[in-house]
Motif scaffolding. Structure first.
Motif, PDB file in Angstrom:
ATOM      1  N   GLU A 190       0.672  -1.077   0.077  1.00  0.00           N
ATOM      2  CA  GLU A 190       0.141   0.038   0.105  1.00  0.00           C
ATOM      3  C   GLU A 190       0.836   1.395   0.097  1.00  0.00           C
ATOM      4  O   GLU A 190       0.244   2.337  -0.466  1.00  0.00           O
ATOM      5  CB  GLU A 190      -0.638  -0.239   1.367  1.00  0.00           C
ATOM      6  N   LEU A 191       2.115   1.175   0.556  1.00  0.00           N
ATOM      7  CA  LEU A 191       2.955   2.401   0.593  1.00  0.00           C
ATOM      8  C   LEU A 191       4.439   1.997   0.206  1.00  0.00           C
ATOM      9  O   LEU A 191       4.927   0.701   0.654  1.00  0.00           O
ATOM     10  CB  LEU A 191       2.936   2.908   2.060  1.00  0.00           C
ATOM     11  N   SER A 192       5.031   2.752  -0.632  1.00  0.00           N
ATOM     12  CA  SER A 192       6.462   2.562  -0.644  1.00  0.00           C
ATOM     13  C   SER A 192       7.279   3.086   0.672  1.00  0.00           C
ATOM     14  O   SER A 192       6.886   3.601   1.345  1.00  0.00           O
ATOM     15  CB  SER A 192       6.886   3.598  -1.917  1.00  0.00           C
ATOM     16  N   ARG A 193       8.596   2.716   0.533  1.00  0.00           N
ATOM     17  CA  ARG A 193       9.529   2.849   1.653  1.00  0.00           C
ATOM     18  C   ARG A 193       9.815   4.477   1.763  1.00  0.00           C
ATOM     19  O   ARG A 193       9.678   5.135   2.740  1.00  0.00           O
ATOM     20  CB  ARG A 193      10.836   2.216   1.556  1.00  0.00           C
ATOM     21  N   VAL A 194       9.672   4.977   0.415  1.00  0.00           N
ATOM     22  CA  VAL A 194       9.978   6.675   0.563  1.00  0.00           C
ATOM     23  C   VAL A 194       8.795   7.062   1.069  1.00  0.00           C
ATOM     24  O   VAL A 194       8.784   8.141   2.037  1.00  0.00           O
ATOM     25  CB  VAL A 194      10.248   6.917  -0.950  1.00  0.00           C
ATOM     26  N   ALA A 195       7.351   6.629   0.620  1.00  0.00           N
ATOM     27  CA  ALA A 195       6.423   7.498   1.274  1.00  0.00           C
ATOM     28  C   ALA A 195       6.233   7.397   2.934  1.00  0.00           C
ATOM     29  O   ALA A 195       5.844   8.347   3.553  1.00  0.00           O
ATOM     30  CB  ALA A 195       5.039   6.664   0.889  1.00  0.00           C
ATOM     31  N   VAL A 196       6.830   6.085   3.482  1.00  0.00           N
ATOM     32  CA  VAL A 196       6.890   5.933   4.923  1.00  0.00           C
ATOM     33  C   VAL A 196       7.945   6.874   5.323  1.00  0.00           C
ATOM     34  O   VAL A 196       7.785   7.639   6.510  1.00  0.00           O
ATOM     35  CB  VAL A 196       7.180   4.427   5.224  1.00  0.00           C
ATOM     36  N   ALA A 197       9.084   6.776   4.713  1.00  0.00           N
ATOM     37  CA  ALA A 197      10.159   7.829   5.093  1.00  0.00           C
ATOM     38  C   ALA A 197       9.652   9.179   5.354  1.00  0.00           C
ATOM     39  O   ALA A 197       9.895  10.071   6.244  1.00  0.00           O
ATOM     40  CB  ALA A 197      11.283   7.791   4.413  1.00  0.00           C
ATOM     41  N   ASP A 198       9.008   9.836   4.279  1.00  0.00           N
ATOM     42  CA  ASP A 198       8.315  11.236   4.500  1.00  0.00           C
ATOM     43  C   ASP A 198       7.309  11.250   5.581  1.00  0.00           C
ATOM     44  O   ASP A 198       7.331  12.190   6.205  1.00  0.00           O
ATOM     45  CB  ASP A 198       7.707  11.330   2.780  1.00  0.00           C
ATOM     46  N   GLN A 199       6.419  10.291   5.589  1.00  0.00           N
ATOM     47  CA  GLN A 199       5.601  10.269   6.923  1.00  0.00           C
ATOM     48  C   GLN A 199       6.438  10.497   8.165  1.00  0.00           C
ATOM     49  O   GLN A 199       5.696  11.294   8.861  1.00  0.00           O
ATOM     50  CB  GLN A 199       4.612   9.213   6.763  1.00  0.00           C
ATOM     51  N   LEU A 200       7.352   9.688   8.325  1.00  0.00           N
ATOM     52  CA  LEU A 200       7.835   9.879   9.481  1.00  0.00           C
ATOM     53  C   LEU A 200       8.766  11.026   9.716  1.00  0.00           C
ATOM     54  O   LEU A 200       8.863  11.605  10.747  1.00  0.00           O
ATOM     55  CB  LEU A 200       8.976   8.532   9.579  1.00  0.00           C
ATOM     56  N   GLY A 201       9.156  11.415   8.580  1.00  0.00           N
ATOM     57  CA  GLY A 201      10.243  12.745   8.557  1.00  0.00           C
ATOM     58  C   GLY A 201       9.161  13.675   8.873  1.00  0.00           C
ATOM     59  O   GLY A 201       9.495  15.021   9.829  1.00  0.00           O
ATOM     60  N   ALA A 202       7.910  14.137   8.370  1.00  0.00           N
ATOM     61  CA  ALA A 202       6.874  15.083   8.923  1.00  0.00           C
ATOM     62  C   ALA A 202       6.720  14.812  10.245  1.00  0.00           C
ATOM     63  O   ALA A 202       6.623  15.861  10.980  1.00  0.00           O
ATOM     64  CB  ALA A 202       5.763  14.954   7.830  1.00  0.00           C
ATOM     65  N   LEU A 203       6.130  13.546  10.808  1.00  0.00           N
ATOM     66  CA  LEU A 203       6.030  13.489  12.283  1.00  0.00           C
ATOM     67  C   LEU A 203       7.167  13.859  12.953  1.00  0.00           C
ATOM     68  O   LEU A 203       6.971  14.442  14.189  1.00  0.00           O
ATOM     69  CB  LEU A 203       5.492  12.008  12.544  1.00  0.00           C
ATOM     70  N   ARG A 204       8.280  13.672  12.808  1.00  0.00           N
ATOM     71  CA  ARG A 204       9.401  14.250  13.648  1.00  0.00           C
ATOM     72  C   ARG A 204       9.356  15.481  13.794  1.00  0.00           C
ATOM     73  O   ARG A 204       9.725  16.108  14.978  1.00  0.00           O
ATOM     74  CB  ARG A 204      10.968  13.340  13.319  1.00  0.00           C
ATOM     75  N   VAL A 205       9.325  16.214  12.832  1.00  0.00           N
ATOM     76  CA  VAL A 205       9.390  17.452  12.533  1.00  0.00           C
ATOM     77  C   VAL A 205       8.131  18.173  13.291  1.00  0.00           C
ATOM     78  O   VAL A 205       8.248  19.143  14.464  1.00  0.00           O
ATOM     79  CB  VAL A 205       9.644  18.408  11.378  1.00  0.00           C
ATOM     80  N   GLN A 206       7.282  17.784  13.610  1.00  0.00           N
ATOM     81  CA  GLN A 206       5.870  18.194  14.119  1.00  0.00           C
ATOM     82  C   GLN A 206       6.087  17.962  15.564  1.00  0.00           C
ATOM     83  O   GLN A 206       5.734  18.785  16.465  1.00  0.00           O
ATOM     84  CB  GLN A 206       4.674  17.282  13.561  1.00  0.00           C
ATOM     85  N   LEU A 207       6.617  16.867  15.821  1.00  0.00           N
ATOM     86  CA  LEU A 207       6.737  16.293  17.575  1.00  0.00           C
ATOM     87  C   LEU A 207       7.771  17.125  18.107  1.00  0.00           C
ATOM     88  O   LEU A 207       7.611  17.538  19.194  1.00  0.00           O
ATOM     89  CB  LEU A 207       7.025  14.788  17.521  1.00  0.00           C
ATOM     90  N   VAL A 208       9.124  17.400  17.348  1.00  0.00           N
ATOM     91  CA  VAL A 208      10.318  17.917  18.285  1.00  0.00           C
ATOM     92  C   VAL A 208      11.060  19.045  17.314  1.00  0.00           C
ATOM     93  O   VAL A 208      11.910  19.675  17.721  1.00  0.00           O
ATOM     94  CB  VAL A 208      11.418  16.893  18.564  1.00  0.00           C
ATOM     95  N   GLY A 209      10.370  19.126  16.183  1.00  0.00           N
ATOM     96  CA  GLY A 209      11.392  20.203  15.426  1.00  0.00           C
ATOM     97  C   GLY A 209      12.664  19.424  14.689  1.00  0.00           C
ATOM     98  O   GLY A 209      12.734  18.255  14.593  1.00  0.00           O
TER      99      GLY A 209
END
Length: 112
Positions: free
Chosen positions: A22-41
């Motif tokens: 359902e998702l590529s590894r890059v899509a997962v990386a991008d989602q985790l990257g956005a979450l990390r910035v949202q959580l801690v900058g």
């Protein structure tokens, strides 16, 4: 819940979607990257670890490297930060992405 734990749980949920195609590894990386910035900058340590993580995802999705090589590359980078951490003059307050990756690879936490 600590930000690194939130990232870990999100990664677990997203990895199931990768396994189903359902998702590529890059899509997962991008989602985790956005979450990390949202959580801690952003911070230099997490930015470096995340940049490699995303590069590895691109290479995995393209079939250029396998899982074992991806793990080796990521563990080498994490080991570098474990070694540099004690001497780092300006330590980030919450290197959540790096902490999450260290947990994922069963490596010691920063500063231990």
């Amino acid at each position: 819940m600590p930000p690194s734990q939130r990232l870990y749980e999100e990664a677990q949920a997203l990895s199931a979607r990768v396994a189903k195609g359902e998702l590529s590894r890059v899509a997962v990386a991008d989602q985790l990257g956005a979450l990390r910035v949202q959580l801690v900058g952003r911070n230099a340590v997490d930015d470096d670890v995340f940049t490699l993580y995303r590069q590895i995802a691109v290479r995995r999705d393209a079939g250029q490297i396998d899982g074992a090589r991806a793990q080796q590359l990521m563990q080498q980078r994490l080991q570098m930060w474990l070694e540099r951490w004690p001497r780092l003059a300006s330590k980030p307050a919450q290197p959540a992405f790096t902490s999450f990756m260290l947990k994922l690879y069963s490596m010691p936490a920063l500063g231990q």
